[in-house]
Design a protein around this motif. Sequence first.
Motif, mmCIF file in Angstrom:
data_model
loop_
_atom_site.group_PDB
_atom_site.id
_atom_site.type_symbol
_atom_site.label_atom_id
_atom_site.label_comp_id
_atom_site.label_asym_id
_atom_site.label_seq_id
_atom_site.Cartn_x
_atom_site.Cartn_y
_atom_site.Cartn_z
ATOM 1 N N GLY A 118 0.804 -1.221 0.000
ATOM 2 C CA GLY A 118 0.000 0.000 0.000
ATOM 3 C C GLY A 118 0.838 1.274 0.000
ATOM 4 N N VAL A 119 2.148 1.123 0.245
ATOM 5 C CA VAL A 119 3.038 2.299 0.228
ATOM 6 C C VAL A 119 3.989 2.180 -0.961
ATOM 7 C CG1 VAL A 119 4.769 3.633 1.495
ATOM 8 C CG2 VAL A 119 2.939 2.463 2.750
ATOM 9 N N SER A 120 4.041 3.226 -1.792
ATOM 10 C CA SER A 120 4.968 3.233 -2.938
ATOM 11 C C SER A 120 5.964 4.377 -2.773
ATOM 12 C CB SER A 120 4.196 3.386 -4.259
ATOM 13 O OG SER A 120 3.506 4.626 -4.269
ATOM 14 N N VAL A 121 7.058 4.300 -3.507
ATOM 15 C CA VAL A 121 8.127 5.296 -3.356
ATOM 16 C C VAL A 121 8.436 5.941 -4.704
ATOM 17 C CG1 VAL A 121 9.988 3.594 -3.698
ATOM 18 C CG2 VAL A 121 10.448 5.687 -2.422
ATOM 19 N N THR A 122 8.669 7.258 -4.689
ATOM 20 C CA THR A 122 9.125 8.005 -5.870
ATOM 21 C C THR A 122 10.440 8.696 -5.509
ATOM 22 O OG1 THR A 122 6.832 8.468 -6.466
ATOM 23 C CG2 THR A 122 8.537 9.775 -7.573
ATOM 24 N N PRO A 123 11.581 8.235 -6.048
ATOM 25 C CA PRO A 123 12.861 8.871 -5.709
ATOM 26 C C PRO A 123 12.883 10.337 -6.179
ATOM 27 C CG PRO A 123 13.219 6.745 -6.765
ATOM 28 C CD PRO A 123 11.763 7.072 -6.943
ATOM 29 N N LEU A 124 13.390 11.215 -5.340
ATOM 30 C CA LEU A 124 13.562 12.631 -5.690
ATOM 31 C C LEU A 124 15.017 12.926 -6.047
ATOM 32 C CD1 LEU A 124 11.399 14.186 -2.817
ATOM 33 C CD2 LEU A 124 10.685 13.666 -5.156
ATOM 34 N N SER A 125 15.934 12.091 -5.532
ATOM 35 C CA SER A 125 17.364 12.264 -5.836
ATOM 36 C C SER A 125 17.690 11.500 -7.108
ATOM 37 C CB SER A 125 18.229 11.702 -4.703
ATOM 38 O OG SER A 125 17.816 12.199 -3.453
ATOM 39 N N LEU A 139 23.277 11.228 0.637
ATOM 40 C CA LEU A 139 21.908 11.598 1.015
ATOM 41 C C LEU A 139 20.945 11.199 -0.079
ATOM 42 C CD1 LEU A 139 22.246 15.160 2.596
ATOM 43 C CD2 LEU A 139 21.708 13.041 3.759
ATOM 44 N N LEU A 140 19.826 10.613 0.306
ATOM 45 C CA LEU A 140 18.768 10.241 -0.639
ATOM 46 C C LEU A 140 17.446 10.826 -0.161
ATOM 47 C CD1 LEU A 140 19.386 6.459 -1.398
ATOM 48 C CD2 LEU A 140 19.782 8.378 -2.934
ATOM 49 N N TYR A 141 16.668 11.374 -1.087
ATOM 50 C CA TYR A 141 15.325 11.876 -0.767
ATOM 51 C C TYR A 141 14.312 11.089 -1.598
ATOM 52 C CZ TYR A 141 17.794 15.925 1.153
ATOM 53 O OH TYR A 141 18.626 16.743 1.878
ATOM 54 N N ALA A 142 13.160 10.804 -0.987
ATOM 55 C CA ALA A 142 12.115 10.066 -1.712
ATOM 56 C C ALA A 142 10.747 10.443 -1.171
ATOM 57 C CB ALA A 142 12.338 8.559 -1.609
ATOM 58 N N GLN A 143 9.760 10.440 -2.073
ATOM 59 C CA GLN A 143 8.368 10.722 -1.716
ATOM 60 C C GLN A 143 7.661 9.395 -1.444
ATOM 61 O OE1 GLN A 143 6.413 12.958 -4.807
ATOM 62 N NE2 GLN A 143 4.361 12.383 -4.150
ATOM 63 N N LEU A 144 6.929 9.327 -0.337
ATOM 64 C CA LEU A 144 6.211 8.101 0.039
ATOM 65 C C LEU A 144 4.715 8.319 -0.152
ATOM 66 C CD1 LEU A 144 8.146 7.344 3.368
ATOM 67 C CD2 LEU A 144 8.569 6.342 1.115
ATOM 68 N N THR A 145 4.099 7.516 -0.998
ATOM 69 C CA THR A 145 2.673 7.680 -1.319
ATOM 70 C C THR A 145 1.880 6.477 -0.818
ATOM 71 O OG1 THR A 145 3.330 8.902 -3.315
ATOM 72 C CG2 THR A 145 1.060 8.115 -3.229
ATOM 73 N N GLY A 146 0.699 6.767 -0.293
ATOM 74 C CA GLY A 146 -0.183 5.688 0.174
ATOM 75 C C GLY A 146 -0.004 5.422 1.653
ATOM 76 N N GLU A 147 -0.822 4.489 2.174
ATOM 77 C CA GLU A 147 -0.768 4.157 3.602
ATOM 78 C C GLU A 147 -0.779 2.648 3.780
ATOM 79 O OE1 GLU A 147 -3.616 6.040 6.073
ATOM 80 O OE2 GLU A 147 -3.279 8.030 5.220
ATOM 81 N N SER A 148 -0.180 2.212 4.873
ATOM 82 C CA SER A 148 -0.159 0.780 5.183
ATOM 83 C C SER A 148 -1.064 0.514 6.384
ATOM 84 C CB SER A 148 1.272 0.349 5.498
ATOM 85 O OG SER A 148 1.256 -0.871 6.172
ATOM 86 N N SER A 149 -1.831 -0.547 6.291
ATOM 87 C CA SER A 149 -2.722 -0.876 7.416
ATOM 88 C C SER A 149 -1.980 -1.663 8.486
ATOM 89 C CB SER A 149 -3.906 -1.706 6.904
ATOM 90 O OG SER A 149 -3.426 -2.824 6.185
ATOM 91 N N GLY A 150 -0.862 -2.291 8.090
ATOM 92 C CA GLY A 150 -0.155 -3.140 9.049
ATOM 93 C C GLY A 150 1.204 -2.587 9.439
ATOM 94 N N ALA A 151 2.256 -3.124 8.789
ATOM 95 C CA ALA A 151 3.643 -2.809 9.158
ATOM 96 C C ALA A 151 3.927 -1.310 9.088
ATOM 97 C CB ALA A 151 4.595 -3.553 8.221
ATOM 98 N N SER A 152 4.794 -0.864 9.990
ATOM 99 C CA SER A 152 5.120 0.571 10.032
ATOM 100 C C SER A 152 6.596 0.829 9.785
ATOM 101 C CB SER A 152 4.744 1.150 11.406
ATOM 102 O OG SER A 152 5.471 0.471 12.418
ATOM 103 N N ASP A 153 7.311 -0.205 9.293
ATOM 104 C CA ASP A 153 8.739 -0.044 9.022
ATOM 105 C C ASP A 153 9.032 -0.246 7.544
ATOM 106 O OD1 ASP A 153 9.205 0.429 11.622
ATOM 107 O OD2 ASP A 153 10.145 -1.494 12.097
ATOM 108 N N GLY A 154 10.102 0.421 7.094
ATOM 109 C CA GLY A 154 10.580 0.235 5.733
ATOM 110 C C GLY A 154 12.059 -0.102 5.769
ATOM 111 N N CYS A 155 12.590 -0.495 4.613
ATOM 112 C CA CYS A 155 14.012 -0.839 4.523
ATOM 113 C C CYS A 155 14.534 -0.391 3.164
ATOM 114 C CB CYS A 155 14.193 -2.348 4.699
ATOM 115 S SG CYS A 155 15.897 -2.899 4.480
#
Length: 809
Positions: free
Chosen positions: A477-484, A497-513
């Motif tokens: 449910g969460v997707s990423v759009t790199p800005l860098s 340094l890396l920047y990225a836009q996070l779109t959408g929401e997750s109903s479960g897990a709250s961590d990314g890697c």
Amino acid sequence: MVNCCGLLTDKKEPVPLKGIEVEVEVRDHVATVVSTLHYENKEDKPLEAVFVFPMPADAAVCHFSAKIGQTQVVAEVQEKQKAREEYDDALSSGQQAFLLEESEQSPDIFSLSVGSLPPEESASIRLEYVTELAVQADDGLRFCLPAVLNPRYQPQGSEGGSAQVTSVPASLVPYSLSFSARVSSPRPVCKVESSCSLDPLQYLNTEQTQASVQLAAGHKFDRDVELLIYYKDAHQPAAVVEAGQASAKPGSLMGDPVVMLSLYPEFPQAVMSKMTSCGEFVFLLDRSGSMDCPMDSSHQGQTRISSARDTLLLLLKSLPMGCYFNIYSFGSRYDSIFPKSVEYSQKSMEDALKMVEKMKADMGGTEILQPLKQIFSQPCIPRQPRQLFIFTDGEVGNTKEVINLVKKNAASHRCFSFGIGEGASSALITGVAKEGGGHAQFITGTDRMQPKVMQSLRFALQPAVVDISVTWDLPKGVSVTPLSSSIKTLFQGQRSLLYAQLTGESSGASDGCVTVKYRLADHPSQNQLHFSLKPTEDTGLTIHRLGARTLIRSLETEDGEPSGGVKEKVVELSVQSGVSSAFTAFIAVNKGDGKAIQGPLVRRNVPTPMMYLRTCAMSVPQSLVRCAMPKSARAMPAPRSVACSAMPMQDRYAIKKKQKGFSSLFNRIGGRTSGRCIDSADYSLDDESEHTLSCEPQQPPREPLLQLISLQTASGSWLLEPALAAALGKTSEELEKPKPPSVTQEVWATILALIWLHGFKMEAQEEWELLAMKAVSWLHAQKAPCVAECVDAGNALLGVKVNKDALGL
């Protein structure tokens, strides 16, 4: 021809800028800077004040407002031409207007126009920007507030015109500066250092994770305001997630959360111990007239060119056997020591050093584009990756042209750049390193050039990191759009340094890697960072603005000149995020009570501090004065009347009769010598004349460390000779007497040199470490007997206690 009348100072002409207040909020390695500029019109007619000033190259300008009396006007971002037209329309209709725009030639120069300031009226301009802090060789984080803007050298026939800069010696700057900074981090703040005088550091909590500092009173504008911030355990990968703006549309950059990742790659020790012994090392040295200036504003130290000569000595002694090298010099013209890169040997090293010793700052202007074209036109040597080192005080007007050339040739080389002295263009120095996959360093104030350059040489000798990829593992449910843009280079211990836009929401897990994979010396490696998707509290929109700035910058430099579609995208992104770009400007119009301001509008150019008249022209009996003539088209900024200011002695100029036509940094030039005006139609500034304005002070004799280093052979050994005895403070007889009989003179001399370095010069180890490694490798290859006996005898002779293991033997 309009006669010049002298410097534009508060004594010659009322200057409306009265003071600048700067407040800096540093959070870990990101700074938010708020500058307030106070203007006051003491004249009896309405004024337009124009102030051209420097900014950090990667700053994201995100707020601009004006307060006139009790009225607050907040600027909005518009397409640049539209903003200029609105500004001109407002002035012509008698309204107050404020315009802030970025130079089209260089992203580190801005112009601020304050229009229709009525008699006896005052205005306060508030300017806000965010910027990343660069990691230094000693792990400090560098914040720089550029206070010195030197006129940029604009080569003949280059694209566009240079920003018109009105400059005065630092001692004559008619406005004041107050500066304070607040620093906070999850880790304790160890110390804060500066090239300027600071009041003592004040800790704000018992954990020492928050501190404040301010500039001592009486800043002279003779240097940039630089802070070096040191945290405990600085090299920790980290992630900051920032919530989107509640009022922005979900799915848009400002409406979605944005993550900033700080990555510190750690390479396997087994690979790092095998430093490469191959490569083509090309050194490009600025020999324009401004390199004659002292390294700092005290007038006591080395000149820039002298420090560069010492640095080249160190570099040439530290190169590995089997590599290739060449040295180019540039000014208004360029040349090279060898027609093409040659193999590194005792003879080629000696030939090069003889030429380096003779190098002076006598080649005129700062035309870096042509030598770069020549270097890139040379075919690469098989299995010898090209490493380009650029040394310049970086005052060029065609910054974007130079960066685009480096970017176009990025596949064939790595570029390491060094900005020397105050006022060097941060856009040029950081831009060529970033696009060339290398590393940028700034050498200012009392900094020694050598340790910073040797750090970059160590980076250049690291095996090249290739096949870099970044993969994200996010909840469903969460997707990423790199800005860098994609990571082009990784160095041991250096932050990415890396920047990225996070779109959408997750109903479960709250961590990314996030996983960074790469190949190093044919070994596949990877680094991972796990992070929480929960937004960090109270970061404002700092991360969003830096992310927007990163994306804007990559679009602006996309394949050289941006297309119409790219320009539209940049304008849309700039307007949406409220962050400046090359194609937009901040515009504010105070419609007030609707009454037009009466009287003819007079333009005043606010002078900027200029380093060179303070440091370089002390021995010159008369000043050269320039006038910027009015232009028909609006440049940045467009003079509506004549502005006079002192001309820098930054190039080796002489005045000679001109045949026809003249173009240089300033579009038209008038000089005043001995009280007599010189018409620019009849004279030009020429860098080939014998009558030069040179100011290099007599150099002190070479220090013992450099004396010792100058005697090392290309293979890494030292010879037992009188010059070595003198460098070690002994006689030839004292040196030869304790030598064990079974050891050759060369082995004995090399061990003595290593003992002396470890015994007396450990504080400069960064400078001699590579050439000492070369000496140790040479000793191992000799399979010399009695090494322990030699070390004991050498310790006794030199009066130190260095053990064999410390020497690497």
